[in-house]
Design a protein around this motif. Structure first.
Motif, mmCIF file in Angstrom:
data_model
loop_
_atom_site.group_PDB
_atom_site.id
_atom_site.type_symbol
_atom_site.label_atom_id
_atom_site.label_comp_id
_atom_site.label_asym_id
_atom_site.label_seq_id
_atom_site.Cartn_x
_atom_site.Cartn_y
_atom_site.Cartn_z
ATOM 1 N N GLU A 160 11.313 7.386 0.788
ATOM 2 C CA GLU A 160 12.509 6.546 -0.092
ATOM 3 C C GLU A 160 12.125 5.572 -0.929
ATOM 4 N N GLN A 161 10.932 4.854 -0.213
ATOM 5 C CA GLN A 161 10.370 3.595 -1.014
ATOM 6 C C GLN A 161 9.559 4.121 -2.085
ATOM 7 N N LYS A 162 9.004 5.212 -1.966
ATOM 8 C CA LYS A 162 7.914 5.948 -2.904
ATOM 9 C C LYS A 162 8.901 6.430 -4.058
ATOM 10 N N GLN A 163 10.133 7.017 -3.768
ATOM 11 C CA GLN A 163 10.970 7.659 -4.748
ATOM 12 C C GLN A 163 11.494 6.395 -5.444
ATOM 13 N N ILE A 164 11.783 5.207 -5.044
ATOM 14 C CA ILE A 164 12.354 3.892 -5.537
ATOM 15 C C ILE A 164 11.180 3.392 -6.616
ATOM 16 N N ALA A 165 9.835 3.418 -6.001
ATOM 17 C CA ALA A 165 8.908 2.964 -6.930
ATOM 18 C C ALA A 165 8.544 3.884 -7.970
ATOM 19 N N GLN A 166 8.956 5.251 -7.971
ATOM 20 C CA GLN A 166 8.551 5.852 -9.090
ATOM 21 C C GLN A 166 9.616 5.612 -10.024
ATOM 22 N N ILE A 167 11.018 5.451 -9.584
ATOM 23 C CA ILE A 167 12.124 5.213 -10.393
ATOM 24 C C ILE A 167 11.945 3.763 -11.064
ATOM 25 N N LEU A 168 11.336 2.882 -10.301
ATOM 26 C CA LEU A 168 11.046 1.562 -11.008
ATOM 27 C C LEU A 168 10.016 1.833 -12.020
ATOM 28 N N VAL A 169 9.032 2.444 -11.983
ATOM 29 C CA VAL A 169 7.805 2.494 -12.893
ATOM 30 C C VAL A 169 8.467 3.340 -14.083
ATOM 31 N N LYS A 226 0.874 -1.281 0.118
ATOM 32 C CA LYS A 226 0.026 0.042 -0.033
ATOM 33 C C LYS A 226 0.769 1.310 0.168
ATOM 34 N N GLU A 227 0.605 2.091 -0.805
ATOM 35 C CA GLU A 227 1.351 3.367 -1.119
ATOM 36 C C GLU A 227 1.451 4.194 0.320
ATOM 37 N N GLU A 228 0.462 4.172 1.082
ATOM 38 C CA GLU A 228 0.439 5.162 2.275
ATOM 39 C C GLU A 228 1.301 4.135 3.448
ATOM 40 N N ASP A 229 1.494 2.817 3.189
ATOM 41 C CA ASP A 229 2.597 2.163 4.201
ATOM 42 C C ASP A 229 4.121 2.426 3.767
#
Length: 67
Positions: free
Chosen positions: A17-26, A10-13
């Motif tokens: 840093e994890q959100k930034q990494i997720a954006q990089i992965l996308v 879940k994005e809210e969890d």
């Protein structure tokens, strides 16, 4: 919701840093798809020009035989 290696997050969890990494992965996934599409297009163009070369060669041979 973000899925990595079959696990959903879940994005809210996620941490910042994890959100930034997720954006990089996308972004990387999008680039990968684009490159794969370009690769397929290049293969199609290569096949086209190989066939065009062969057709041209056959025409040259036919002209040589006519002489």
């Amino acid at each position: 919701m973000i899925t990595l290696d079959g696990k959903e997050y879940k994005e809210e969890d996620l941490s910042k840093e994890q959100k930034q990494i997720a954006q990089i992965l996308v972004s990387l996934a999008n680039q990968k798809s684009s490159v794969q599409l370009q690769f397929e297009q290049l293969n199609i163009l290569t096949d086209h020009y190989i066939q065009k070369f062969k057709d041209s060669e056959e025409k040259s041979e036919e002209k040589s035989e006519e002489k």
